[in-house]
Design a protein around this motif. Structure first.
Motif, PDB file in Angstrom:
ATOM      1  N   GLU A 183     -13.569   4.252  -4.887  1.00 29.57           N
ATOM      2  CA  GLU A 183     -12.320   3.990  -5.610  1.00 29.57           C
ATOM      3  C   GLU A 183     -12.513   2.940  -6.713  1.00 29.57           C
ATOM      4  OE1 GLU A 183     -12.978   3.382  -2.514  1.00 29.57           O
ATOM      5  OE2 GLU A 183     -12.230   1.430  -1.843  1.00 29.57           O
ATOM      6  N   LEU A 184     -13.513   2.057  -6.559  1.00 31.75           N
ATOM      7  CA  LEU A 184     -13.791   1.062  -7.599  1.00 31.75           C
ATOM      8  C   LEU A 184     -14.403   1.735  -8.830  1.00 31.75           C
ATOM      9  CD1 LEU A 184     -15.379  -1.677  -5.320  1.00 31.75           C
ATOM     10  CD2 LEU A 184     -13.076  -1.694  -6.298  1.00 31.75           C
ATOM     11  N   LEU A 185     -15.200   2.766  -8.614  1.00 34.41           N
ATOM     12  CA  LEU A 185     -15.855   3.457  -9.730  1.00 34.41           C
ATOM     13  C   LEU A 185     -14.913   4.419 -10.422  1.00 34.41           C
ATOM     14  CD1 LEU A 185     -19.378   4.247  -8.266  1.00 34.41           C
ATOM     15  CD2 LEU A 185     -18.564   2.218  -9.441  1.00 34.41           C
ATOM     16  N   LEU A 186     -13.837   4.762  -9.726  1.00 34.03           N
ATOM     17  CA  LEU A 186     -12.838   5.639 -10.334  1.00 34.03           C
ATOM     18  C   LEU A 186     -11.713   4.821 -10.955  1.00 34.03           C
ATOM     19  CD1 LEU A 186     -12.654   8.394  -7.570  1.00 34.03           C
ATOM     20  CD2 LEU A 186     -13.776   8.538  -9.797  1.00 34.03           C
ATOM     21  N   GLY A 187     -11.808   3.496 -10.826  1.00 33.30           N
ATOM     22  CA  GLY A 187     -10.785   2.642 -11.414  1.00 33.30           C
ATOM     23  C   GLY A 187      -9.457   2.724 -10.701  1.00 33.30           C
ATOM     24  N   GLN A 188      -9.487   3.168  -9.428  1.00 29.26           N
ATOM     25  CA  GLN A 188      -8.226   3.306  -8.696  1.00 29.26           C
ATOM     26  C   GLN A 188      -7.818   1.997  -8.046  1.00 29.26           C
ATOM     27  OE1 GLN A 188      -9.504   6.494  -6.252  1.00 29.26           O
ATOM     28  NE2 GLN A 188      -8.827   8.065  -7.664  1.00 29.26           N
TER      29      GLN A 188
END
Lengths: 419, 419
Positions: free
Chosen positions: A12-17
């Motif tokens: 989720e950090l790499l998806l900017g969520q």
């Protein structure tokens, strides 16, 4: 000096969520402990990439600090990746299994096999118990002494583990000789530019201690940071700056360091042997929630009414229907009667009332969104009122109004109890 | 498909003085454009370390995206580090110098030599004009075609540059023809391991759409992400997975995407034409605060009592003193009378009551810290009660109890309004 790097785990950090606030929290505590951090990283829930990142970190640095990926699900892979990176197997950590079994029994839910996985730790590692959740953390070691600290990603589980266990371990292990001490002075009722103006030249001139101003909604903190070889030496640098700043901001500093407006109010109520009640309309229970966040607040906070509907203001607080008809629900008069009703009906010494328009609907030309009235009733002296026009979205208006209400209560108690 | 990694530059990030929101913003926009990000990094204002990080990134990935360190000061070193990493010199970019000269003339300040530095770009790079600041961004290339995109760190300068220039460049360069769509299903009343258990094989087997489980306090979200060449195609991939997950978690999904428990409750209250009241003891106004966070909640939320002290439970809610004496304030009986009192006195259709021990003090062997009773009164049917033993610190207990209370209310309304 040896350094460490931080690795946050979660796709989720790499998806900017999700904005990663854990890394900043960890970095700040390591900086204060004098431990160098040369880089931070985020990586997804991918076993090979987590392992590769950890391997690269411990080539450059003495240790890696990971957060996240220790839960029971199939995409929680940090422990497996740490084992890969350090070439370790796992072993069962019984106390964690016991704790988990007790917890599941208490909530009456079945414990699944995937929960058991959480009680396994890399072989030879130092367990970090997690009183706030099911997944323990750990410190695992490579044969040459380099290490990986792994903590959960849930902030309320990670934070105490970091502060109580990991920072002391790192200080000891890395021989951190410089320490940074910090003192925070919390003000209420002054704007950022006013605080800045009053301590301006101190602020500019001082390198050690360094002085910073941090603004929140209707609240400003002043942070004093000193670097020295001992805590005592750092505190000796802080003391004169603190005295001078406290002098310049007198009457507006409600507390230091971990103090909150609610804890300061609670302390004053205790000292004065006073009981407080609330009548909240548009703050909707937020002031009550703040006051009850303090342990022991039940001794001095009697209770409150969330008087959202006019019928509640009338029936539960004794506001006159005529007053609402003549002046409206958002008026000085309504606020005064709400405060009076709360004080008398709850048997309190002092009562605070709020009424306002949080928006986005309900505003008029006369009474725009953001209009707010506060009233403080203390029995003998006349009821005081305050009027504000608050800007922002609904949530910002509700939060600012909560801070203002707490500030009114604190200043009243501070003045009346000091007299 | 080729991937990129993000590198945020700034010592303040390593000291935890700033939470890095730029990385999440960039990551989100790249995800939506179908561009894979396999890792993100933060590094301090150190030329060698920035260069080493960039070199390592472009070994693994097709390109690096940096943000920060392009300003005029002595510790802005990103451009120099990019030149080091790609083995490039600099050249003057005239339009940036012109823009800077005009800007300084307009504000009547002299332009310093260190400003001129900002108009120099790595040789052969593609300039990214910065209408919102003085430092242009750029895309620099290594001889083999790998690249580094460098943007300023000030969010209002970086964001339009990313959206208008960088994302189109990356889509073109990396041949990203895919887009990612996301659907979030919010559950309440199930633990993380229970949700995991119910959707386990879907979760394991599915690569596109990918399914992830995210846990909060007593709340679990299921996220479905699909990659396709169009939004419609991505949504067509999501639909069957969503149907299946909704079937397996039936009765526990309160909303989708931006929904909150409070917004879902408010919608059900509106649909059913029902009014709700609250009687909160140890949740201290938190459930009221949650309900009033929703715009328009004043139409269906009448109000509540924060009945912290027993005297308030008796006087404001009509709880019998005998009941409190016989069963204690934290008991099913007290909770039931609180709910009944709130419903009748506030003229509501349904009322929820909470009573419990938030700690750290006040627990006994019989009634430990974390014991919680909830009661729901709806007039006709018998009052329902629920008992929990919650773990954690005071704040965690209060928050979990708030989520549980909202869950009880939602499930009741969901059942009764669907009938």
């Amino acid at each position: 000096m040896a350094s460490v790097e931080i690795v946050a785990v979660g796709t989720e950090l790499l998806l900017g969520q999700l904005v990663d606030t854990n890394t900043a929290f960890i970095a700040q505590h390591l900086a204060e402990a004098g431990i160098d951090v040369h880089a931070t990283h985020a990586v997804g829930d991918n076993r090979d990439r987590i392992a590769a990142t950890i391997r690269a970190v411990i080539e450059r640095a003495e240790g890696a600090i990971t957060t996240g990926g220790l839960g029971p699900t199939i995409d929680d892979l940090t422990k497996e990746a740490v084992c890969d990176a350090l070439d370790l197997g796992v072993e069962l950590y019984e106390p964690a299994l016991d704790q988990m079994q007790r917890m599941f029994a208490a909530i009456g839910r079945p414990m699944r096999g995937n929960n058991r996985k959480q009680a396994e730790l890399p072989r030879g590692s130092l367990p970090l118990d997690n009183p706030n959740g099911t997944a323990p953390g750990f410190i695992a070691f490579r044969s040459d002494g380099k290490f990986v600290v792994s903590m959960p990603g849930v902030p309320r589980e990670m934070k105490p583990m970091l502060v109580e266990r990991v920072v002391p371990f790192l200080r000891e292990r890395l021989g951190a000789r410089e320490t940074i001490c910090t003192r925070v002075l919390h003000t209420i009722g002054l704007g950022e530019s006013e605080v800045d103006h009053r301590i301006d030249e101190l602020f500019r001139l001082s390198e050690n201690p360094k002085i910073a101003i941090l603004a929140h909604d209707f609240r400003v903190d002043v942070k004093i940071m000193a670097k020295a070889t001992s805590v005592e030496a750092a505190q000796a640098l802080i003391a004169p700056a603190q005295d001078e700043i406290e002098r310049r901001l007198e009457g507006n500093i409600f507390g230091r360091d971990a103090a909150t407006p609610a804890s300061a109010i609670n302390e004053l109520l205790g000292a004065g042997g006073l009981k407080v009640a609330l009548a909240e309309s548009f703050t909707g229970g937020r002031i009550a929630a703040a006051l009850t966040s303090v342990p022991g607040s039940s001794r001095n906070f009697v209770g409150g009414v969330v008087a959202y509907d006019n019928s509640v203001k009338i029936a539960q607080l004794g506001v006159k229907a005529d007053t609402i008809a003549a002046t409206g629900a958002v008026s000085a008069e309504t606020a005064m009667q709400m405060a009076h009703g709360a004080r008398v009906r709850f048997g309190a010494d002092v009562a605070l009332a709020t009424t306002g328009i949080a928006g986005p609907d309900g505003g008029t030309a006369d009474k725009p969104v953001g209009l707010a009235w506060f009233a403080l009733d203390q029995g003998e002296a006349p009821t005081q009122t305050w009027r504000f026009e608050l800007s922002g979205e609904r949530e910002a208006i509700q939060q600012r109004a909560t801070t203002i209400g707490l500030g009114i209560l604190w200043r009243h108690l501070n003045r009346s109890i000091q007299q």
